[in-house]
Structures are given as C-alpha cells and as structure tokens.
Design a protein around this motif. Structure first.
Motif, PDB file in Angstrom:
ATOM      1  N   VAL A  46      -9.039  15.900   1.995  1.00 19.39           N
ATOM      2  CA  VAL A  46      -7.696  16.231   1.544  1.00 19.39           C
ATOM      3  C   VAL A  46      -7.255  15.113   0.610  1.00 19.39           C
ATOM      4  O   VAL A  46      -7.300  13.939   0.972  1.00 19.39           O
ATOM      5  N   ILE A  47      -6.848  15.488  -0.606  1.00 15.96           N
ATOM      6  CA  ILE A  47      -6.391  14.508  -1.582  1.00 15.96           C
ATOM      7  C   ILE A  47      -4.869  14.547  -1.610  1.00 15.96           C
ATOM      8  O   ILE A  47      -4.271  15.592  -1.869  1.00 15.96           O
ATOM      9  N   VAL A  48      -4.254  13.411  -1.312  1.00 21.01           N
ATOM     10  CA  VAL A  48      -2.802  13.292  -1.305  1.00 21.01           C
ATOM     11  C   VAL A  48      -2.399  12.404  -2.476  1.00 21.01           C
ATOM     12  O   VAL A  48      -2.825  11.256  -2.555  1.00 21.01           O
TER      13      VAL A  48
ATOM     14  N   LYS B 114      -1.618   7.800   8.051  1.00 20.81           N
ATOM     15  CA  LYS B 114      -1.474   8.172   9.468  1.00 20.81           C
ATOM     16  C   LYS B 114      -0.860   9.556   9.604  1.00 20.81           C
ATOM     17  O   LYS B 114      -1.333  10.385  10.388  1.00 20.81           O
ATOM     18  N   ASP B 115       0.209   9.793   8.841  1.00 18.55           N
ATOM     19  CA  ASP B 115       0.906  11.084   8.930  1.00 18.55           C
ATOM     20  C   ASP B 115       0.002  12.245   8.514  1.00 18.55           C
ATOM     21  O   ASP B 115      -0.049  13.268   9.187  1.00 18.55           O
ATOM     22  N   PHE B 116      -0.722  12.081   7.427  1.00 17.09           N
ATOM     23  CA  PHE B 116      -1.588  13.164   6.970  1.00 17.09           C
ATOM     24  C   PHE B 116      -2.835  13.305   7.831  1.00 17.09           C
ATOM     25  O   PHE B 116      -3.393  14.387   7.938  1.00 17.09           O
ATOM     26  N   SER B 117      -3.268  12.221   8.460  1.00 23.48           N
ATOM     27  CA  SER B 117      -4.399  12.311   9.389  1.00 23.48           C
ATOM     28  C   SER B 117      -4.039  13.159  10.599  1.00 23.48           C
ATOM     29  O   SER B 117      -4.881  13.861  11.154  1.00 23.48           O
TER      30      SER B 117
ATOM     31  N   ALA C 212       0.734  10.634  -4.355  1.00 23.23           N
ATOM     32  CA  ALA C 212       2.117  10.236  -4.106  1.00 23.23           C
ATOM     33  C   ALA C 212       2.539   9.201  -5.133  1.00 23.23           C
ATOM     34  O   ALA C 212       1.710   8.590  -5.796  1.00 23.23           O
ATOM     35  N   ALA C 213       3.858   9.000  -5.240  1.00 13.49           N
ATOM     36  CA  ALA C 213       4.385   8.006  -6.180  1.00 13.49           C
ATOM     37  C   ALA C 213       4.027   6.600  -5.725  1.00 13.49           C
ATOM     38  O   ALA C 213       3.822   5.707  -6.537  1.00 13.49           O
ATOM     39  N   ASP C 214       3.922   6.394  -4.420  1.00 21.13           N
ATOM     40  CA  ASP C 214       3.587   5.081  -3.875  1.00 21.13           C
ATOM     41  C   ASP C 214       2.364   5.222  -2.978  1.00 21.13           C
ATOM     42  O   ASP C 214       2.457   5.698  -1.850  1.00 21.13           O
ATOM     43  N   SER C 215       1.209   4.813  -3.464  1.00 15.35           N
ATOM     44  CA  SER C 215      -0.028   4.962  -2.698  1.00 15.35           C
ATOM     45  C   SER C 215      -0.234   3.833  -1.695  1.00 15.35           C
ATOM     46  O   SER C 215      -1.155   3.876  -0.896  1.00 15.35           O
ATOM     47  N   LYS C 216       0.610   2.828  -1.710  1.00 15.15           N
ATOM     48  CA  LYS C 216       0.450   1.682  -0.818  1.00 15.15           C
ATOM     49  C   LYS C 216       1.131   1.880   0.534  1.00 15.15           C
ATOM     50  O   LYS C 216       1.080   1.027   1.388  1.00 15.15           O
ATOM     51  N   ASN C 217       1.745   3.027   0.730  1.00 18.78           N
ATOM     52  CA  ASN C 217       2.434   3.341   1.961  1.00 18.78           C
ATOM     53  C   ASN C 217       1.402   3.648   3.060  1.00 18.78           C
ATOM     54  O   ASN C 217       0.749   4.684   3.046  1.00 18.78           O
ATOM     55  N   LYS C 218       1.232   2.741   4.013  1.00 15.55           N
ATOM     56  CA  LYS C 218       0.203   2.879   5.065  1.00 15.55           C
ATOM     57  C   LYS C 218       0.497   4.032   6.022  1.00 15.55           C
ATOM     58  O   LYS C 218      -0.417   4.640   6.557  1.00 15.55           O
ATOM     59  N   SER C 219       1.771   4.326   6.250  1.00 13.17           N
ATOM     60  CA  SER C 219       2.101   5.412   7.178  1.00 13.17           C
ATOM     61  C   SER C 219       1.725   6.776   6.600  1.00 13.17           C
ATOM     62  O   SER C 219       1.588   7.743   7.336  1.00 13.17           O
ATOM     63  N   LEU C 220       1.552   6.841   5.287  1.00 15.85           N
ATOM     64  CA  LEU C 220       1.162   8.089   4.634  1.00 15.85           C
ATOM     65  C   LEU C 220      -0.180   8.585   5.173  1.00 15.85           C
ATOM     66  O   LEU C 220      -0.338   9.761   5.505  1.00 15.85           O
TER      67      LEU C 220
ATOM     68  N   ILE D 271      -5.935   8.930  -0.825  1.00 17.84           N
ATOM     69  CA  ILE D 271      -4.601   8.723  -1.378  1.00 17.84           C
ATOM     70  C   ILE D 271      -4.721   8.304  -2.846  1.00 17.84           C
ATOM     71  O   ILE D 271      -5.458   7.376  -3.165  1.00 17.84           O
ATOM     72  N   ARG D 272      -3.997   9.000  -3.716  1.00 16.03           N
ATOM     73  CA  ARG D 272      -3.947   8.663  -5.138  1.00 16.03           C
ATOM     74  C   ARG D 272      -2.499   8.369  -5.515  1.00 16.03           C
ATOM     75  O   ARG D 272      -1.579   8.864  -4.870  1.00 16.03           O
ATOM     76  N   GLU D 273      -2.322   7.610  -6.582  1.00 14.92           N
ATOM     77  CA  GLU D 273      -0.974   7.254  -7.027  1.00 14.92           C
ATOM     78  C   GLU D 273      -0.660   7.931  -8.354  1.00 14.92           C
ATOM     79  O   GLU D 273      -1.478   7.941  -9.268  1.00 14.92           O
ATOM     80  N   ASP D 274       0.538   8.515  -8.426  1.00 10.37           N
ATOM     81  CA  ASP D 274       1.023   9.128  -9.657  1.00 10.37           C
ATOM     82  C   ASP D 274       2.528   8.899  -9.725  1.00 10.37           C
ATOM     83  O   ASP D 274       3.295   9.530  -8.995  1.00 10.37           O
ATOM     84  N   LYS D 275       2.950   7.982 -10.582  1.00  7.63           N
ATOM     85  CA  LYS D 275       4.367   7.607 -10.683  1.00  7.63           C
ATOM     86  C   LYS D 275       5.238   8.762 -11.174  1.00  7.63           C
ATOM     87  O   LYS D 275       6.438   8.763 -10.939  1.00  7.63           O
ATOM     88  N   SER D 276       4.662   9.759 -11.849  1.00 10.97           N
ATOM     89  CA  SER D 276       5.455  10.870 -12.375  1.00 10.97           C
ATOM     90  C   SER D 276       5.964  11.811 -11.281  1.00 10.97           C
ATOM     91  O   SER D 276       6.819  12.656 -11.547  1.00 10.97           O
TER      92      SER D 276
END
Length: 113
Positions: free
Chosen positions: A50-52, A64-67, A54-62, A77-82
C-alpha cells in the motif's frame, strides 16, 4: 496453483522478499520462465503493498495507523507537498484521495455549475 506462483511464494521470508532466494531461483529458470517469474513477482509485490502519499512523510504515527488498516501489507510512505492537508492511498488497483485541494476544487465546480 502453477509452478511460477509457488516460486513467487517461496521467494519470501517472513513476508519480505528474500534477494538470495530470488537469485537462486532466477539461476534455475530459462529466459521465458524468468520473464514470467519476474512479472508474477512484481504483481504479487504490488498486491501486497500500500502506497500512502502525504504532505508530511516524517509522521511516524502514519505508518502505525495504516498498518492497522491494511494488515499483512507493506506500507510505503511518500511525500507530496501539493496534497496540503490530506492523503492519497494506492492499494493495488484502488486509489483513494482525501485532501483539501480536491475538496476546494469540488466546491468551486459545484458553485460554478
């Protein structure tokens, strides 16, 4: 289940792709079988990832939540500021987008109609 699918499943150790096993298997296959094996390996990997985005890829709880939501799948986890305040989820063929930009665009389109 055909032989290639069995080889793909044998290529994993503890739900992770084992490069040593893949190398050993690849040496034993002829060119057409190797092509089929690689194609099946890529398909299996994409079904279990699963590729997630988000604007902030450094969020560690992200992670855990998706797991918790996608058990037995690898989370990337990928980062996309847009995306502003939102997230895009790619689960094999399904893509879900939840972000502020899309909401604003939808509201603008609704008002302009």
């Amino acid at each position: 289940m055909n032989q290639i699918k069995k080889l793909v499943i044998a290529s994993y150790t503890n739900n992770k792709l084992d490069e040593v096993r893949v190398g050993k298997i690849a040496k034993l296959l002829n060119k057409s079988e190797l092509r089929e094996y690689i194609k099946a390996l890529k398909a299996f990997e994409s079904k279990n990832t699963v590729i997630v985005t988000a604007a902030d890829s450094k969020n560690k709880s992200l992670i855990k939540d998706f797991s918790k939501l996608f058990k037995d799948k690898k989370i990337v986890i990928r980062e996309d500021k847009s995306l502003l305040a939102g997230v895009k989820i790619e689960d094999y063929d399904d893509i879900y987008e939840f972000n502020l930009k899309n909401k604003i665009d939808n509201i603008v389109n609704f008002i302009s109609e």
